[in-house]
Design an enzyme around this catalytic site. Structure first.
Site, PDB file in Angstrom:
ATOM      1  N   THR A 131      -7.156  -5.048  -0.465  1.00 56.37           N
ATOM      2  CA  THR A 131      -5.999  -5.492   0.313  1.00 56.37           C
ATOM      3  C   THR A 131      -6.145  -6.932   0.774  1.00 56.37           C
ATOM      4  O   THR A 131      -5.176  -7.688   0.788  1.00 56.37           O
ATOM      5  CB  THR A 131      -5.789  -4.573   1.533  1.00 56.37           C
ATOM      6  OG1 THR A 131      -5.710  -3.217   1.076  1.00 56.37           O
ATOM      7  CG2 THR A 131      -4.526  -4.918   2.269  1.00 56.37           C
TER       8      THR A 131
ATOM      9  N   ASP B 234       0.830  -1.201   0.000  1.00 54.58           N
ATOM     10  CA  ASP B 234       0.000   0.000   0.000  1.00 54.58           C
ATOM     11  C   ASP B 234       0.866   1.253   0.000  1.00 54.58           C
ATOM     12  O   ASP B 234       0.689   2.155  -0.830  1.00 54.58           O
ATOM     13  CB  ASP B 234      -0.899   0.034   1.247  1.00 54.58           C
ATOM     14  CG  ASP B 234      -2.069  -0.923   1.171  1.00 54.58           C
ATOM     15  OD1 ASP B 234      -3.025  -0.611   0.456  1.00 54.58           O
ATOM     16  OD2 ASP B 234      -2.014  -1.973   1.827  1.00 54.58           O
TER      17      ASP B 234
ATOM     18  N   ASP C 177      -6.157   4.635  -5.071  1.00 54.41           N
ATOM     19  CA  ASP C 177      -6.189   3.548  -4.096  1.00 54.41           C
ATOM     20  C   ASP C 177      -4.999   2.663  -4.441  1.00 54.41           C
ATOM     21  O   ASP C 177      -5.004   1.971  -5.466  1.00 54.41           O
ATOM     22  CB  ASP C 177      -7.494   2.754  -4.178  1.00 54.41           C
ATOM     23  CG  ASP C 177      -7.662   1.823  -2.993  1.00 54.41           C
ATOM     24  OD1 ASP C 177      -6.639   1.440  -2.392  1.00 54.41           O
ATOM     25  OD2 ASP C 177      -8.812   1.466  -2.663  1.00 54.41           O
TER      26      ASP C 177
ATOM     27  N   GLU D  96      -5.610   6.956  -0.394  1.00 58.68           N
ATOM     28  CA  GLU D  96      -6.134   6.288   0.793  1.00 58.68           C
ATOM     29  C   GLU D  96      -5.214   6.409   2.002  1.00 58.68           C
ATOM     30  O   GLU D  96      -5.680   6.560   3.138  1.00 58.68           O
ATOM     31  CB  GLU D  96      -6.391   4.809   0.496  1.00 58.68           C
ATOM     32  CG  GLU D  96      -7.001   4.081   1.672  1.00 58.68           C
ATOM     33  CD  GLU D  96      -7.455   2.678   1.345  1.00 58.68           C
ATOM     34  OE1 GLU D  96      -8.258   2.136   2.105  1.00 58.68           O
ATOM     35  OE2 GLU D  96      -6.997   2.123   0.322  1.00 58.68           O
TER      36      GLU D  96
ATOM     37  N   ASP E 210     -12.259   4.467  -4.423  1.00 57.72           N
ATOM     38  CA  ASP E 210     -12.749   3.103  -4.604  1.00 57.72           C
ATOM     39  C   ASP E 210     -13.547   2.930  -5.889  1.00 57.72           C
ATOM     40  O   ASP E 210     -13.908   1.798  -6.239  1.00 57.72           O
ATOM     41  CB  ASP E 210     -13.628   2.684  -3.419  1.00 57.72           C
ATOM     42  CG  ASP E 210     -12.831   2.428  -2.156  1.00 57.72           C
ATOM     43  OD1 ASP E 210     -11.687   1.950  -2.278  1.00 57.72           O
ATOM     44  OD2 ASP E 210     -13.340   2.726  -1.057  1.00 57.72           O
TER      45      ASP E 210
ATOM     46  N   ILE F 249      -3.598  -0.086  -3.181  1.00 55.81           N
ATOM     47  CA  ILE F 249      -3.935  -1.510  -3.253  1.00 55.81           C
ATOM     48  C   ILE F 249      -5.419  -1.621  -2.939  1.00 55.81           C
ATOM     49  O   ILE F 249      -5.825  -1.699  -1.779  1.00 55.81           O
ATOM     50  CB  ILE F 249      -3.114  -2.368  -2.265  1.00 55.81           C
ATOM     51  CG1 ILE F 249      -1.617  -2.250  -2.522  1.00 55.81           C
ATOM     52  CG2 ILE F 249      -3.553  -3.833  -2.356  1.00 55.81           C
ATOM     53  CD1 ILE F 249      -1.139  -2.884  -3.827  1.00 55.81           C
ATOM     54  N   ASP F 250      -6.223  -1.603  -3.982  1.00 60.37           N
ATOM     55  CA  ASP F 250      -7.664  -1.746  -3.818  1.00 60.37           C
ATOM     56  C   ASP F 250      -7.962  -3.243  -3.741  1.00 60.37           C
ATOM     57  O   ASP F 250      -7.725  -3.972  -4.703  1.00 60.37           O
ATOM     58  CB  ASP F 250      -8.383  -1.116  -5.009  1.00 60.37           C
ATOM     59  CG  ASP F 250      -9.895  -1.226  -4.897  1.00 60.37           C
ATOM     60  OD1 ASP F 250     -10.403  -1.132  -3.770  1.00 60.37           O
ATOM     61  OD2 ASP F 250     -10.555  -1.409  -5.932  1.00 60.37           O
TER      62      ASP F 250
END
Length: 302
Positions: free
Chosen positions: A110, A29, A105, A52, A246, A107-108
């Protein structure tokens, strides 16, 4: 950034922390957000990035151990990088929306990343509240792909192994809900299962839904391998409001491929309210042909 995340995943650098909202955070992330903050600072230095994560999380004792791993992971692609550099890039532009800004984002999905499933790196450019460019890197989808969409200019896909060769994507023309393929969240806690079952029954959908983490689901619709996508508020978190990062890239991808995205009330997603989609409830995405019929079913069920 996609290759960086994949390298971290392959090296099993999945040390996790728990933020105040109890979601897992990984080295990937922060590394991906830092790398894209660095890249944007070079290419578009005046554009802020609304993302994020933020560097505050890396300042305590536990966070500093993560910062060290992040800095090490960036070393091979940004020689000489320091921990201070990483923090500055993570917070590139001050994290405040403006007339023109990028939202990310890193790492959309996770949990998908942690289990070796689907996840996406989701980057979008917004100008005056409209998504102009959407980019989704999906390292575990179809062997690793990159999808790029520009408003009214089409949606394009390349493999990560050959990122110079793109071909155009087009949504499905499915007009029969009975034959439609639904894409929904892998995690049941991320949706309203009762409402989803009700929609499936009302529409008469015969196929089993495809369950997948992240905005990779948007790619399925954009390339015609899915027809319906629902994001429904979970009864476990009834006050939840969607974050712009998102959905911004996914909206761009589906609309540029010829599809339609609204909320459950049929309204376009409103990206003018800061970090949150405060004026919307849920998300409904389709290839477009059956969108009106789907919204009718939504009104009956929800």
């Amino acid at each position: 950034a996609s290759l960086l995340s994949k390298r971290i995943q392959n090296e099993m650098v999945v040390t996790t922390l728990t933020k105040e909202d109890h979601s897992p955070v990984t080295v990937a992330d922060f590394a991906v957000q830092a790398f894209l903050g660095y890249s944007l600072s070079k290419a578009f230095p005046e554009d802020p990035m609304v993302a994020e994560e933020n560097s505050n999380f890396l300042s305590d004792k536990e966070g500093k151990s993560i910062l060290k791993l992040v800095t090490q992971s960036l070393g091979p692609i940004v020689p000489g990088v320091t921990g201070d550099d990483v923090c500055n890039w993570i917070d590139h532009g001050g994290q405040s929306p403006s007339e023109r800004f990028w939202t990310l984002d890193p790492i959309d999905g996770t949990k998908g990343f942690l289990r070796g499933g689907q996840y996406a790196i989701a980057l979008a450019l917004l100008v005056n509240g409209k998504v102009q460019i959407g980019i989704l890197g999906c390292p575990n989808l179809d062997g690793g792909i990159l999808v790029v969409a520009a408003r009214k200019q089409g949606c394009w896909k390349a493999t990560l192994s050959d990122p110079q060769t793109f071909h155009q994507l087009q949504v499905s023309e499915c007009s029969d809900p009975h034959q439609a393929q639904i894409a929904c969240s892998f995690e049941s806690s991320h949706t309203n299962v009762t409402q989803l079952d009700g929609l499936t029954a009302t529409l008469g959908v015969k196929t089993e839904p495809v369950k997948m983490d992240s905005q990779a689901k948007y790619v399925l619709l954009a390339e015609g391998n899915g027809d319906l996508l629902f994001r429904l508020v979970s009864p476990q978190t009834p006050e939840y409001t969607e974050n712009i990062w998102d959905h911004a890239a996914g909206v761009a991808v589906i609309e540029a491929a010829g599809g339609t995205v609204t909320d459950v009330d049929g309204k376009p997603l409103d990206f003018t309210c800061g970090h949150l989609l405060k004026n919307n409830r849920g998300v409904v995405a389709t290839g477009g042909t059956i969108h009106a019929r789907v919204l009718e079913a939504v009104q009956k069920v929800i």
